[in-house]
Design an enzyme around this catalytic site. Structure first.
Site, mmCIF file in Angstrom:
data_model
loop_
_atom_site.group_PDB
_atom_site.id
_atom_site.type_symbol
_atom_site.label_atom_id
_atom_site.label_comp_id
_atom_site.label_asym_id
_atom_site.label_seq_id
_atom_site.Cartn_x
_atom_site.Cartn_y
_atom_site.Cartn_z
ATOM 1 C CG HIS A 41 -18.666 -33.219 68.494
ATOM 2 N ND1 HIS A 41 -17.806 -32.364 69.160
ATOM 3 C CD2 HIS A 41 -18.903 -32.639 67.294
ATOM 4 C CE1 HIS A 41 -17.540 -31.323 68.397
ATOM 5 N NE2 HIS A 41 -18.180 -31.462 67.242
ATOM 6 C CG ASP A 52 -18.330 -32.406 62.724
ATOM 7 O OD1 ASP A 52 -18.633 -31.939 63.833
ATOM 8 O OD2 ASP A 52 -17.322 -32.050 62.075
ATOM 9 C CG HIS A 101 -14.021 -32.617 66.083
ATOM 10 N ND1 HIS A 101 -14.822 -33.487 65.384
ATOM 11 C CD2 HIS A 101 -14.635 -31.411 66.022
ATOM 12 C CE1 HIS A 101 -15.867 -32.844 64.920
ATOM 13 N NE2 HIS A 101 -15.796 -31.574 65.298
ATOM 14 N NE ARG A 137 -18.226 -28.370 60.242
ATOM 15 C CZ ARG A 137 -19.063 -29.039 61.016
ATOM 16 N NH1 ARG A 137 -18.765 -29.271 62.275
ATOM 17 N NH2 ARG A 137 -20.200 -29.477 60.543
HETATM 18 C C1 SIN Z 1 -16.423 -28.319 65.259
HETATM 19 O O1 SIN Z 1 -16.800 -28.925 66.262
HETATM 20 O O2 SIN Z 1 -16.648 -28.731 64.135
HETATM 21 C C2 SIN Z 1 -15.635 -27.044 65.435
HETATM 22 C C3 SIN Z 1 -14.201 -27.303 65.744
HETATM 23 C C4 SIN Z 1 -13.444 -26.052 66.108
HETATM 24 O O3 SIN Z 1 -14.019 -24.954 66.050
HETATM 25 O O4 SIN Z 1 -12.273 -26.157 66.453
#
Ligand code: SIN
Length: 307
Positions: free
Chosen positions: A133, A135, A283, A298
């Site tokens: 996906h 973000d 990612h 994050r």
């Molecule tokens: C996310 O999808 O932003 C999280 C990525 C992660 O926890 O490695």
């Protein structure tokens, strides 16, 4: 399989059966090589992902360092830092500010510091970011990037992968590039985030988060490079196609992120930090550590409308 390695294989119609040569340009052809004066760059693959040395992210970030960080991210699409043991939330906020304003995912639990989201997974809160996906692609101006810090990691597993969607575009067949040129797609959070909500909650979030449209192929806002911009959880249909045509085309396009040559994989340690260019990459957080605990923090960086 014995093949003549010197002969690139043509793209087949089935996307995951395209084997042989891949075009793996790190930057747009013709771009000048950057000389870094402050940062040490250790590539993890030839075109996506570099581990950066020579920087303590708990120290103030001056203009020269900020410039090199922006350039390194533009060139490598995801950059990694290890052993940032003094990196706290205020440094996290300052690092994200090198690129722009923080943007909070409307569906994430809030952290202690404004803009910082805490993603804590364990036996009770199972990781669900294990789908390719981008973000916030369901927003009119999707996040430009994200800065992720590992707070607590499982004894093994819990890696994250990123896929270079400029390279994914480059490797499409010419007929596929022609087919998707000029198309737009709808992005919507309801099929994913909404799956665990009541109708009332969905209606409330809908007031500020209606479905949005983005080009299927966007121009990266800084590099100008063409990027394949559809992703599995949030892209719901292609405008102007029948339901079945749209589904068939989307199914094929979202598979491109799964091709290993387009990817980089990072193994986290406590106080590792990753920054990714959220327009250039998708990612996938690997969920192989259940029921162990994994805690990440994050900050997403507010973006601009895409064209
Ligand atoms: C996310 O999808 O932003 C999280 C990525 C992660 O926890 O490695």
């Amino acid at each position: 399989m014995a093949t003549d390695v010197a002969t690139p294989k043509p793209a087949l119609d089935k996307p995951l059966m395209h084997y042989g040569h891949r075009v793996l340009d790190r930057t747009a052809p013709g771009s000048a090589e950057t000389e870094y004066r402050i940062l040490g760059i250790r590539p993890l693959t030839p075109h996506i992902g570099a581990e950066i040395s020579g920087v303590d992210l708990s120290q103030p970030i001056g203009d020269d360092l900020a410039e090199e960080l922006r350039q390194a991210l533009l060139e490598w699409k995801v950059i990694f830092f290890r052993d940032q043991h003094r990196f706290a939330s205020e440094h996290h906020v300052a690092l994200a500010a090198v690129w722009g304003e923080p943007e909070v995912n409307p569906f994430f639990p809030k952290g202690d510091t404004v803009g910082v989201s805490r993603l804590a997974k364990d036996a009770m809160a199972v990781g669900n970011e294990n789908i390719w996906h981008s973000d916030h692609s369901f927003m009119a101006a999707p996040a430009l990037g994200s800065v992720l810090r590992a707070v607590e990691v499982p004894s093994a597993g819990g890696d994250t992968m990123w896929a270079d969607m400029a390279v994914a575009y480059d490797n499409l067949s010419e007929s596929m590039k022609d087919r998707i040129d000029g198309l737009t797609a709808v992005h919507d959070w309801v099929p994913s985030w909404g799956a665990v909500m009541t109708d009332e909650q969905i209606a409330r979030f809908r007031e500020t988060l209606p479905p949005v449209e983005h080009p299927v192929v966007v121009r990266h806002p800084q590099s100008g490079r063409k990027v394949l911009y559809v992703n599995e959880p949030f892209t719901t249909r292609i405008v102007g196609l029948s339901d079945s045509e749209s589904r068939e085309l989307l199914d094929e396009l979202v598979l491109q992120a799964r091709i290993p040559e387009f990817q980089v994989r990072f193994h986290w340690q406590p106080d590792s930090v990753a920054i990714w260019d959220n327009i250039a990459v998708q990612h996938y957080a690997i969920n192989d550590y259940y029921p162990q605990r994994r805690v990440m923090e994050r900050i997403a960086i507010a973006g601009v409308p895409l064209s």
